[in-house]
Design an enzyme around this catalytic site. Structure first.
Site, PDB file in Angstrom:
ATOM      1  N   ASP A  30      11.339 -13.133  17.966  1.00  0.00           N
ATOM      2  CA  ASP A  30      10.369 -12.705  18.971  1.00  0.00           C
ATOM      3  C   ASP A  30      10.969 -11.588  19.834  1.00  0.00           C
ATOM      4  OD1 ASP A  30       7.675 -14.227  20.318  1.00  0.00           O
ATOM      5  OD2 ASP A  30       8.794 -12.844  21.613  1.00  0.00           O
ATOM      6  N   ASN A  87      -0.438 -20.631  19.896  1.00  0.00           N
ATOM      7  CA  ASN A  87      -1.365 -20.368  20.988  1.00  0.00           C
ATOM      8  C   ASN A  87      -2.686 -19.906  20.398  1.00  0.00           C
ATOM      9  OD1 ASN A  87       0.463 -20.957  23.112  1.00  0.00           O
ATOM     10  ND2 ASN A  87       1.427 -18.958  22.837  1.00  0.00           N
ATOM     11  N   GLY A  93      -2.929 -18.203  26.213  1.00  0.00           N
ATOM     12  CA  GLY A  93      -2.114 -16.996  26.345  1.00  0.00           C
ATOM     13  C   GLY A  93      -1.850 -16.293  25.025  1.00  0.00           C
ATOM     14  N   GLN A  94      -2.725 -16.501  24.040  1.00  0.00           N
ATOM     15  CA  GLN A  94      -2.526 -15.786  22.767  1.00  0.00           C
ATOM     16  C   GLN A  94      -2.679 -14.289  23.007  1.00  0.00           C
ATOM     17  OE1 GLN A  94      -5.231 -16.789  19.533  1.00  0.00           O
ATOM     18  NE2 GLN A  94      -4.090 -15.534  18.069  1.00  0.00           N
ATOM     19  N   SER A  95      -1.623 -13.533  22.679  1.00  0.00           N
ATOM     20  CA  SER A  95      -1.649 -12.089  22.948  1.00  0.00           C
ATOM     21  C   SER A  95      -1.744 -11.258  21.670  1.00  0.00           C
ATOM     22  CB  SER A  95      -0.406 -11.676  23.746  1.00  0.00           C
ATOM     23  OG  SER A  95       0.766 -11.946  23.015  1.00  0.00           O
ATOM     24  N   HIS A 100      -0.041 -17.250  14.373  1.00  0.00           N
ATOM     25  CA  HIS A 100       1.424 -17.300  14.353  1.00  0.00           C
ATOM     26  C   HIS A 100       1.905 -18.581  14.997  1.00  0.00           C
ATOM     27  CE1 HIS A 100       0.168 -15.130  18.011  1.00  0.00           C
ATOM     28  NE2 HIS A 100       1.234 -15.659  18.618  1.00  0.00           N
ATOM     29  N   HIS A 102       5.225 -20.207  16.958  1.00  0.00           N
ATOM     30  CA  HIS A 102       6.500 -19.976  17.625  1.00  0.00           C
ATOM     31  C   HIS A 102       7.437 -21.134  17.261  1.00  0.00           C
ATOM     32  CE1 HIS A 102       4.918 -16.943  20.573  1.00  0.00           C
ATOM     33  NE2 HIS A 102       3.796 -17.594  20.335  1.00  0.00           N
TER      34      HIS A 102
HETATM   35  P1  DGP Z   1       1.419 -15.159  21.709  1.00  0.00           P
HETATM   36  O1  DGP Z   1       1.509 -15.015  23.177  1.00  0.00           O
HETATM   37  O2  DGP Z   1       1.378 -16.633  21.280  1.00  0.00           O
HETATM   38  O3  DGP Z   1       0.297 -14.353  21.093  1.00  0.00           O
HETATM   39  O4  DGP Z   1       2.775 -14.621  21.137  1.00  0.00           O
HETATM   40  C1  DGP Z   1       2.972 -13.354  20.614  1.00  0.00           C
HETATM   41  C2  DGP Z   1       4.452 -13.146  20.565  1.00  0.00           C
HETATM   42  O5  DGP Z   1       4.712 -12.045  19.729  1.00  0.00           O
HETATM   43  C3  DGP Z   1       5.098 -12.825  21.901  1.00  0.00           C
HETATM   44  O6  DGP Z   1       6.015 -13.873  22.226  1.00  0.00           O
HETATM   45  C4  DGP Z   1       5.843 -11.531  21.703  1.00  0.00           C
HETATM   46  C5  DGP Z   1       5.816 -11.344  20.209  1.00  0.00           C
HETATM   47  N1  DGP Z   1       5.636  -9.976  19.802  1.00  0.00           N
HETATM   48  C6  DGP Z   1       4.594  -9.172  20.125  1.00  0.00           C
HETATM   49  N2  DGP Z   1       4.757  -7.953  19.564  1.00  0.00           N
HETATM   50  C7  DGP Z   1       5.916  -8.009  18.859  1.00  0.00           C
HETATM   51  C8  DGP Z   1       6.611  -7.053  18.074  1.00  0.00           C
HETATM   52  O7  DGP Z   1       6.206  -5.916  17.874  1.00  0.00           O
HETATM   53  N3  DGP Z   1       7.797  -7.464  17.521  1.00  0.00           N
HETATM   54  C9  DGP Z   1       8.280  -8.745  17.710  1.00  0.00           C
HETATM   55  N4  DGP Z   1       9.442  -9.041  17.131  1.00  0.00           N
HETATM   56  N5  DGP Z   1       7.619  -9.653  18.446  1.00  0.00           N
HETATM   57  C10 DGP Z   1       6.467  -9.291  19.020  1.00  0.00           C
END
Ligand code: DGP
Length: 114
Positions: A30, A87, A93-95, A100, A102
């Site tokens: 992450d 999420n 807080g899904q971004s 996916h 974690h």
């Molecule tokens: P969520 O909040 O559950 O949607 O988690 C998305 C996660 O993805 C967040 O913890 C940061 C990670 N993330 C977002 N963009 C990138 C990226 O470009 N590279 C990596 N390695 N992680 C990313």
């Protein structure tokens, strides 16, 4: 999906530290780790979230669960324990709109999450 960052990581267009991959799944560190070990596990197939998963995805979801456990063992998380989180939607807080999981570990974690 051309504009999905996780699809771009899965197909190699965007760099990340990949820790596992097979024909169905990719796992990478992450960008914004919440614990000493924080890995994101995705299906190669673009599915928006668990809410968009259907019966046809059952085998894939089972595969992802087993792969998550295998990655946790590979990362030496199994003995101390770890958390597997997905999420779904804004309240969680899904971004990134690509399903996916974690895999988080390496420190004690409270419950319930904030
Ligand atoms: P969520 O909040 O559950 O949607 O988690 C998305 C996660 O993805 C967040 O913890 C940061 C990670 N993330 C977002 N963009 C990138 C990226 O470009 N590279 C990596 N390695 N992680 C990313």
């Amino acid at each position: 999906m051309a504009d999905c960052i996780f699809c771009q990581i899965a197909n190699g267009q965007v760099d990340s530290e990949i820790v596992y991959q097979d024909e169905l799944a990719v796992a990478f560190r992450d960008l914004n780790p919440q614990a000493p070990t924080h890995i994101v596990l995705i299906p190669r197939q673009h599915i928006v979230s668990l809410d968009a998963a259907r019966e046809e995805h059952s085998e894939l979801l089972g595969h992802l669960a087993l792969v998550a456990a295998e990655i946790a063992r590979q990362q030496d998380l199994a003995e101390g324990g770890y958390r597997l989180v997905t999420n779904v939607g804004p309240d969680a807080g899904q971004s990134v709109a690509h399903l996916h999981f974690h895999i988080i570990g390496g420190r004690p974690m409270g419950w319930p999450p904030g």
